[in-house]
Design an enzyme around this catalytic site. Sequence first.
Site, PDB file in Angstrom:
ATOM      1  N   SER A  26      40.988  27.258  44.765  1.00  0.00           N
ATOM      2  CA  SER A  26      40.317  28.118  44.298  1.00  0.00           C
ATOM      3  C   SER A  26      39.469  27.948  43.108  1.00  0.00           C
ATOM      4  CB  SER A  26      40.982  29.545  44.055  1.00  0.00           C
ATOM      5  OG  SER A  26      39.911  30.536  43.641  1.00  0.00           O
ATOM      6  N   LYS A  69      46.054  32.201  49.787  1.00  0.00           N
ATOM      7  CA  LYS A  69      44.725  31.986  49.359  1.00  0.00           C
ATOM      8  C   LYS A  69      43.853  33.207  49.998  1.00  0.00           C
ATOM      9  CE  LYS A  69      40.931  29.923  47.634  1.00  0.00           C
ATOM     10  NZ  LYS A  69      39.793  30.823  48.457  1.00  0.00           N
ATOM     11  N   HIS A 126      44.071  36.156  48.242  1.00  0.00           N
ATOM     12  CA  HIS A 126      43.232  35.950  46.908  1.00  0.00           C
ATOM     13  C   HIS A 126      41.750  36.299  47.097  1.00  0.00           C
ATOM     14  CE1 HIS A 126      40.313  33.504  44.690  1.00  0.00           C
ATOM     15  NE2 HIS A 126      41.122  33.445  43.737  1.00  0.00           N
ATOM     16  N   ASN A 127      41.433  35.968  48.293  1.00  0.00           N
ATOM     17  CA  ASN A 127      40.002  36.135  48.449  1.00  0.00           C
ATOM     18  C   ASN A 127      39.797  37.735  49.117  1.00  0.00           C
ATOM     19  OD1 ASN A 127      40.041  33.321  48.205  1.00  0.00           O
ATOM     20  ND2 ASN A 127      38.249  33.181  49.948  1.00  0.00           N
ATOM     21  N   GLU A 183      39.344  39.348  45.787  1.00  0.00           N
ATOM     22  CA  GLU A 183      38.265  38.730  45.397  1.00  0.00           C
ATOM     23  C   GLU A 183      37.202  39.857  45.733  1.00  0.00           C
ATOM     24  OE1 GLU A 183      37.196  34.448  45.970  1.00  0.00           O
ATOM     25  OE2 GLU A 183      35.622  35.043  47.150  1.00  0.00           O
TER      26      GLU A 183
HETATM   27  C1  6PG Z   1      37.395  30.269  45.879  1.00  0.00           C
HETATM   28  C2  6PG Z   1      36.260  31.196  46.745  1.00  0.00           C
HETATM   29  C3  6PG Z   1      35.950  30.167  47.545  1.00  0.00           C
HETATM   30  C4  6PG Z   1      34.863  30.600  48.423  1.00  0.00           C
HETATM   31  C5  6PG Z   1      34.698  31.827  49.101  1.00  0.00           C
HETATM   32  C6  6PG Z   1      33.497  32.250  49.776  1.00  0.00           C
HETATM   33  O1  6PG Z   1      38.474  30.917  45.714  1.00  0.00           O
HETATM   34  O2  6PG Z   1      36.962  29.486  45.124  1.00  0.00           O
HETATM   35  O3  6PG Z   1      36.846  32.066  47.246  1.00  0.00           O
HETATM   36  O4  6PG Z   1      37.157  30.163  48.729  1.00  0.00           O
HETATM   37  O5  6PG Z   1      33.762  30.374  47.699  1.00  0.00           O
HETATM   38  O6  6PG Z   1      35.729  32.411  49.576  1.00  0.00           O
HETATM   39  O7  6PG Z   1      33.645  33.800  50.098  1.00  0.00           O
HETATM   40  P1  6PG Z   1      32.778  34.721  51.035  1.00  0.00           P
HETATM   41  O8  6PG Z   1      33.958  35.102  52.117  1.00  0.00           O
HETATM   42  O9  6PG Z   1      32.119  35.688  50.177  1.00  0.00           O
HETATM   43  O10 6PG Z   1      31.719  33.584  51.539  1.00  0.00           O
END
Ligand code: 6PG
Length: 499
Positions: free
Chosen positions: A132, A186, A189-190, A193
């Site tokens: 990430s 991960k 994590h997303n 996010e």
């Molecule tokens: C990270 C980001 C990376 C990616 C996003 C895209 O942790 O560096 O999360 O993994 O850029 O997951 O996310 P979208 O699902 O919004 O396209």
Amino acid sequence: MNATPSKHSFGMIGLGTMGRNLLLNLADHNFAVAGYDKDADKVALLGKEGAGKPVEGFAELAPFISSLQTPRSVMMLVPAGKIVDSVIDELRPLLSPGDIIIDGGNSHFTDTERRAKALEAEGFHFFGMGVSGGEEGARFGPSMMPGGDKQAYQVVQPMFEAIAARVDNEPCVTYIGPGAAGHFVKMVHNGIEYGLMQLIAETYAVLKTGLGLDNAAIGQVFTQWNAGRLQSFLLDITKDIFGYIAPDTDHLLLDDIKDEARSKGTGKWTSQVAMDLELPIPTIDTAVAMRDLSKYKALREQLAGLYGPAAGALPVEHGAFLAQLEQAFYFSMVITYAQGMQLLTKASKDYNYDLQLAEIAKIWRGGCIIRSGFLNEIFNAYKGTPDLGHLLLDGQVQKLVNEAAPGSRAVVAAAATAGLALPGYMASLSYFDTFRTARMPSNLIQAQRDYFGAHTYELIGKEGVFHTQWTPEHEDAANKKDVEVGQEHKTEKPVTPNK
Ligand code: 6PG
């Protein structure tokens, strides 16, 4: 190509932005590395950017593999899905038992489980590793979440710890757990996010539509927040976005960007898995749903015409309201992290990942997209109580949440009254209020299910499950039917649950 040692410590397949920058990061830390890509231009770019560094690029797979010292460590940074499987198929005949294969893409954790089992059975070591931090993170310090064979981790550990972001001089990488634990973490994590990004977008709506602030004032609010307890990578980039003027114009590029959000899927996966595990994460679910809803632009325009635009100005005193909004954002942010951490807790038990939540919070403090000051509170909470059942049970978090909750209520109430859509804020507040409801109204749902579907219910203080004929007509019909089928139907007697 540069003069490099005959054998390289680490190889990367896929020289896109992430792969190339991770290699350059490794080379900056004096690891001799090799990169492979079918696209000769990407190999050339590596050579150009890697000039003077122990970096060698290959456009053919076999020489690339031969250039690696054994046991080989080969990382793939290729799009998730079938491509990963096809690369593994190409690699198989070129590798030897004991070699390490690492998938650094955002692969679905079930794919990683499948690949790990197959490759371990063939004598390889396999890691699913979340990486990430985007391009900058890859180049200068990502947060990394490797899961897989713990023994094999010792081979790659020095390299990953060298290139990871550092907080308090500690690397933002740790061995996450067996199998697909790394990719699972991960994914969560997303999910977090997505939730945090949704909350920031809603805050933008409150400032712009609710308070009528212009972009400069909005950017100022985000800048101020980012200097305080809300400090985070996402707020940091948001303040920059509010300063970026579209080339050859006098306005923000942001104002020219379409309001239809896209996704690569990791947030959706988080919601899907949470549903499978029966673990509620409504703020994250809402964030996923709102990205989907944003795609219905034409319908939104139609409905805006039919029902009138969503909202007008909030009838509030700006100064006091902004203080409440900061509280509301903080509250909702805490709730979003708490939902993600609880999902990790549940998955750790159900999938035997043996996740160490304090360590995960610790490596999220730097390098990753959800890095923020609040992660120190999460780290302290789980460090103090490793088996903490929920982040909201932590004494310090309870204090912070109680202080911030009034702001959330005020903002949600004002927005709801004005028709301003704040789904993420509202989902967070309702999640909190529901989780502190000792007796929920779900007993009525049980009664309804039993009424129309004879799905039975449980009674307080009694063992067993029960079914009731809720009306005389039902009773007569049941008795008639029972007589036919020879069963005795009694209200509130333990019954064999209906299949
Ligand atoms: C990270 C980001 C990376 C990616 C996003 C895209 O942790 O560096 O999360 O993994 O850029 O997951 O996310 P979208 O699902 O919004 O396209």
